[in-house]
Design a protein around this motif. Structure first.
Motif, PDB file in Angstrom:
ATOM      1  N   ILE A 120      10.308   1.265 -10.492  1.00 19.02           N
ATOM      2  CA  ILE A 120       8.942   1.150  -9.967  1.00 19.02           C
ATOM      3  C   ILE A 120       8.060   2.250 -10.539  1.00 19.02           C
ATOM      4  N   SER A 121       6.865   1.879 -10.954  1.00 16.20           N
ATOM      5  CA  SER A 121       5.892   2.847 -11.461  1.00 16.20           C
ATOM      6  C   SER A 121       4.663   2.839 -10.567  1.00 16.20           C
ATOM      7  N   LYS A 122       3.947   3.946 -10.582  1.00 15.45           N
ATOM      8  CA  LYS A 122       2.725   4.061  -9.784  1.00 15.45           C
ATOM      9  C   LYS A 122       1.757   2.938 -10.150  1.00 15.45           C
ATOM     10  N   GLY A 123       1.218   2.267  -9.121  1.00 19.17           N
ATOM     11  CA  GLY A 123       0.278   1.171  -9.342  1.00 19.17           C
ATOM     12  C   GLY A 123       0.910  -0.202  -9.251  1.00 19.17           C
ATOM     13  N   ASP A 124       2.237  -0.267  -9.274  1.00 21.52           N
ATOM     14  CA  ASP A 124       2.922  -1.559  -9.162  1.00 21.52           C
ATOM     15  C   ASP A 124       2.707  -2.153  -7.774  1.00 21.52           C
ATOM     16  N   VAL A 125       2.610  -3.478  -7.731  1.00 16.66           N
ATOM     17  CA  VAL A 125       2.543  -4.179  -6.447  1.00 16.66           C
ATOM     18  C   VAL A 125       3.973  -4.470  -6.012  1.00 16.66           C
ATOM     19  N   VAL A 126       4.325  -4.060  -4.793  1.00 15.86           N
ATOM     20  CA  VAL A 126       5.703  -4.193  -4.325  1.00 15.86           C
ATOM     21  C   VAL A 126       5.751  -4.885  -2.970  1.00 15.86           C
ATOM     22  N   VAL A 127       6.861  -5.545  -2.731  1.00 17.88           N
ATOM     23  CA  VAL A 127       7.131  -6.169  -1.436  1.00 17.88           C
ATOM     24  C   VAL A 127       8.165  -5.307  -0.736  1.00 17.88           C
ATOM     25  N   VAL A 128       7.851  -4.871   0.488  1.00 17.21           N
ATOM     26  CA  VAL A 128       8.722  -3.943   1.201  1.00 17.21           C
ATOM     27  C   VAL A 128       9.042  -4.471   2.595  1.00 17.21           C
ATOM     28  N   GLU A 129      10.114  -3.915   3.137  1.00 19.53           N
ATOM     29  CA  GLU A 129      10.507  -4.249   4.511  1.00 19.53           C
ATOM     30  C   GLU A 129       9.994  -3.155   5.437  1.00 19.53           C
ATOM     31  N   THR A 130       9.190  -3.531   6.434  1.00 15.93           N
ATOM     32  CA  THR A 130       8.643  -2.564   7.385  1.00 15.93           C
ATOM     33  C   THR A 130       9.044  -2.949   8.803  1.00 15.93           C
ATOM     34  N   ALA A 131       8.658  -2.095   9.747  1.00 19.93           N
ATOM     35  CA  ALA A 131       8.947  -2.386  11.156  1.00 19.93           C
ATOM     36  C   ALA A 131       8.200  -3.637  11.612  1.00 19.93           C
ATOM     37  N   ARG A 132       7.107  -3.970  10.913  1.00 19.52           N
ATOM     38  CA  ARG A 132       6.313  -5.148  11.274  1.00 19.52           C
ATOM     39  C   ARG A 132       6.788  -6.403  10.559  1.00 19.52           C
ATOM     40  N   GLY A 133       7.771  -6.231   9.659  1.00 21.96           N
ATOM     41  CA  GLY A 133       8.263  -7.361   8.881  1.00 21.96           C
ATOM     42  C   GLY A 133       8.063  -7.110   7.391  1.00 21.96           C
ATOM     43  N   ILE A 134       8.009  -8.181   6.627  1.00 20.19           N
ATOM     44  CA  ILE A 134       7.805  -8.070   5.182  1.00 20.19           C
ATOM     45  C   ILE A 134       6.324  -7.884   4.883  1.00 20.19           C
ATOM     46  N   THR A 191       5.987 -10.792  -7.225  1.00 14.10           N
ATOM     47  CA  THR A 191       5.933 -11.867  -8.217  1.00 14.10           C
ATOM     48  C   THR A 191       4.519 -12.439  -8.255  1.00 14.10           C
ATOM     49  N   GLU A 192       4.279 -13.350  -9.173  1.00 10.67           N
ATOM     50  CA  GLU A 192       2.970 -14.002  -9.237  1.00 10.67           C
ATOM     51  C   GLU A 192       2.693 -14.760  -7.950  1.00 10.67           C
ATOM     52  N   THR A 193       3.739 -15.340  -7.365  1.00  5.03           N
ATOM     53  CA  THR A 193       3.589 -16.059  -6.091  1.00  5.03           C
ATOM     54  C   THR A 193       3.179 -15.095  -4.978  1.00  5.03           C
ATOM     55  N   ASP A 194       3.802 -13.896  -4.974  1.00  5.00           N
ATOM     56  CA  ASP A 194       3.455 -12.881  -3.970  1.00  5.00           C
ATOM     57  C   ASP A 194       2.000 -12.455  -4.114  1.00  5.00           C
ATOM     58  N   LYS A 195       1.572 -12.238  -5.346  1.00  7.58           N
ATOM     59  CA  LYS A 195       0.190 -11.810  -5.586  1.00  7.58           C
ATOM     60  C   LYS A 195      -0.792 -12.905  -5.182  1.00  7.58           C
ATOM     61  N   LYS A 196      -0.400 -14.160  -5.405  1.00  2.67           N
ATOM     62  CA  LYS A 196      -1.245 -15.288  -5.010  1.00  2.67           C
ATOM     63  C   LYS A 196      -1.374 -15.338  -3.489  1.00  2.67           C
ATOM     64  N   THR A 197      -0.245 -15.100  -2.806  1.00  2.07           N
ATOM     65  CA  THR A 197      -0.250 -15.086  -1.338  1.00  2.07           C
ATOM     66  C   THR A 197      -1.159 -13.970  -0.824  1.00  2.07           C
ATOM     67  N   LEU A 198      -1.097 -12.804  -1.476  1.00  2.84           N
ATOM     68  CA  LEU A 198      -1.918 -11.660  -1.080  1.00  2.84           C
ATOM     69  C   LEU A 198      -3.401 -11.991  -1.213  1.00  2.84           C
ATOM     70  N   ASN A 199      -3.773 -12.627  -2.305  1.00  5.67           N
ATOM     71  CA  ASN A 199      -5.171 -13.000  -2.524  1.00  5.67           C
ATOM     72  C   ASN A 199      -5.625 -14.068  -1.533  1.00  5.67           C
ATOM     73  N   GLU A 200      -4.730 -15.008  -1.235  1.00  3.91           N
ATOM     74  CA  GLU A 200      -5.064 -16.056  -0.264  1.00  3.91           C
ATOM     75  C   GLU A 200      -5.276 -15.461   1.121  1.00  3.91           C
ATOM     76  N   ASN A 201      -4.456 -14.470   1.456  1.00  2.00           N
ATOM     77  CA  ASN A 201      -4.609 -13.812   2.755  1.00  2.00           C
ATOM     78  C   ASN A 201      -5.959 -13.116   2.861  1.00  2.00           C
ATOM     79  N   LYS A 202      -6.428 -12.537   1.738  1.00  2.00           N
ATOM     80  CA  LYS A 202      -7.738 -11.876   1.737  1.00  2.00           C
ATOM     81  C   LYS A 202      -8.847 -12.884   2.057  1.00  2.00           C
ATOM     82  N   LYS A 203      -8.727 -14.087   1.499  1.00  2.17           N
ATOM     83  CA  LYS A 203      -9.722 -15.129   1.769  1.00  2.17           C
ATOM     84  C   LYS A 203      -9.635 -15.593   3.217  1.00  2.17           C
ATOM     85  N   LYS A 204      -8.407 -15.716   3.722  1.00  3.01           N
ATOM     86  CA  LYS A 204      -8.222 -16.136   5.117  1.00  3.01           C
ATOM     87  C   LYS A 204      -8.799 -15.112   6.084  1.00  3.01           C
TER      88      LYS A 204
END
Length: 280
Positions: free
Chosen positions: A25-39, A68-81
Motif C-alpha cells: 500500500i502506498s500513500k493515496g491508495d484507495v483501500v477497503v478496510v474492516e472497522t467496528a462499523r463494518g466494511i 477495485t474499480e467496482t469498489d470505487k464505483k460503489t463509493l461514487n454512487e454512495n456520494k450521489k445517494k
C-alpha cells in the motif's frame, strides 16, 4: 514496533491505523478496510510504517484489499445517494416541524446504514422522522447531533484571516482552547476578535501557545525590577516574540523607557513582592 498504514475516511478526518497484512500500500491508495462499523472504504494517509505499540488501539483491524474499480464505483454512487438523501431528509424535517439543521449525510460503504448529522439548540424528538426515513431507504437510520465546531469542519468556509477553515483543511482533531491563551499572547479579549465563524475560540490560538509559554518562562514580566547594562529599573512593556523589553530606569524616572534585548536584562524581584514588603 508494529507495521501499520494510516487510513482516513474523509479529506480532513482523523487518521486510523490498520494492519496492511501482506498488501503493498502506498500513500493515496484507495483501500477497503474492516472497522467496528463494518466494511468501509478510505484513503491511505501514510505509507506502510512502523509505530510503537502504545500508539495502536488493539485489536488492529486489517486492510481487506486495495479498492477495485467496482469498489470505487460503489463509493461514487454512495456520494450521489448522499445528496438525494440530504434533500429527502430536509423535506421530512420540514414536514415534522423539527427545529434542527441538517449538516451532512454519510452512507455506509455497504449500504447497511445511513448517518444524518444535524445541529440543534436542545434535544430533539426525532423518532417519527427516523421511522419515515427508514420506510423510504429500507436500511438502518442513525441521526447524530453534532456541535458547531464539527458543523464548521464539515461545511467549510473562510475564516476572518481570509483563509479556508483550519478544521476543514488540515486539522484532524479539535484541541482545547482557552481565553487564557489569548491573554498570554497579548491578544484582544473581545469575543468578536478571537472567535471563529463557529462562535467558539479560534483553533489557531493553540498553534503558538507552547512557544509563548516557553518565552514567558525566560522573559522578565511586566512590573519586574531588573538589572540592565544602564542600571536598575522596572519593566514597563514586554514583546515576547521579538524578545524586547522596555525598562523605566531608576536613574531616569521622568525619561522615556529604554529598550533592551531579553538577554541584557536580569530580573531582581517582582514589583508586587516589593509592594508587599513596603506595606509590611
Amino acid at each position: 514496533m508494529e507495521k501499520v498504514v494510516g487510513v482516513r475516511f474523509s479529506s480532513t478526518g482523523k487518521v486510523y491505523y490498520f494492519s496492511p497484512e501482506k498488501i503493498n500500500i502506498s500513500k493515496g491508495d484507495v483501500v477497503v478496510v474492516e472497522t467496528a462499523r463494518g466494511i468501509e472504504c478510505g484513503y491511505a494517509a501514510t505509507d506502510i510504517k512502523e509505530v510503537d505499540e502504545d500508539e495502536i488501539v488493539k485489536p488492529l483491524k486489517p486492510v481487506v484489499r486495495l479498492a477495485t474499480e467496482t469498489d470505487k464505483k460503489t463509493l461514487n454512487e454512495n456520494k450521489k445517494k448522499e445528496k438525494d438523501a440530504y434533500n429527502i431528509c430536509l423535506k421530512k424535517i420540514a414536514t415534522h416541524n423539527l427545529e434542527m439543521d441538517l449538516t451532512d449525510v454519510e452512507y455506509a460503504f455497504d449500504g447497511s446504514k445511513i448517518i444524518f448529522y444535524f445541529t440543534a439548540d436542545g434535544r430533539i424528538d426525532f423518532r417519527e422522522l427516523v421511522k419515515d426515513l427508514a420506510s423510504i431507504f429500507h436500511t438502518r437510520i442513525e441521526l447524530r447531533q453534532i456541535g458547531v465546531r464539527d458543523e464548521s469542519k464539515m461545511l467549510g468556509g473562510l475564516g476572518i484571516c481570509g483563509r479556508p477553515f483550519c478544521c476543514s483543511t488540515f486539522l484532524n482533531d479539535f484541541h482545547s482552547v482557552s481565553i487564557k491563551m489569548a491573554k498570554e499572547q497579548g491578544l484582544s479579549l473581545s469575543p468578536g476578535k478571537i472567535s471563529g465563524t463557529c462562535g467558539r475560540l479560534m483553533c489557531c490560538l493553540k498553534y503558538e501557545q507552547n512557544s509563548y509559554e516557553y518565552l514567558s518562562k525566560i522573559t522578565a514580566k511586566k512590573g519586574t525590577l531588573v538589572d540592565t547594562p544602564q542600571g536598575r529599573g522596572k519593566v514597563v512593556d514586554v514583546s515576547l516574540i521579538a524578545g524586547k523589553l522596555k525598562v523605566q530606569l531608576d536613574s531616569m524616572p521622568e525619561g522615556a523607557p529604554v529598550t533592551f534585548a531579553r538577554e541584557e536584562v536580569k530580573p531582581l524581584r517582582s514589583a508586587k513582592r516589593n509592594q508587599q514588603n513596603a506595606e509590611e
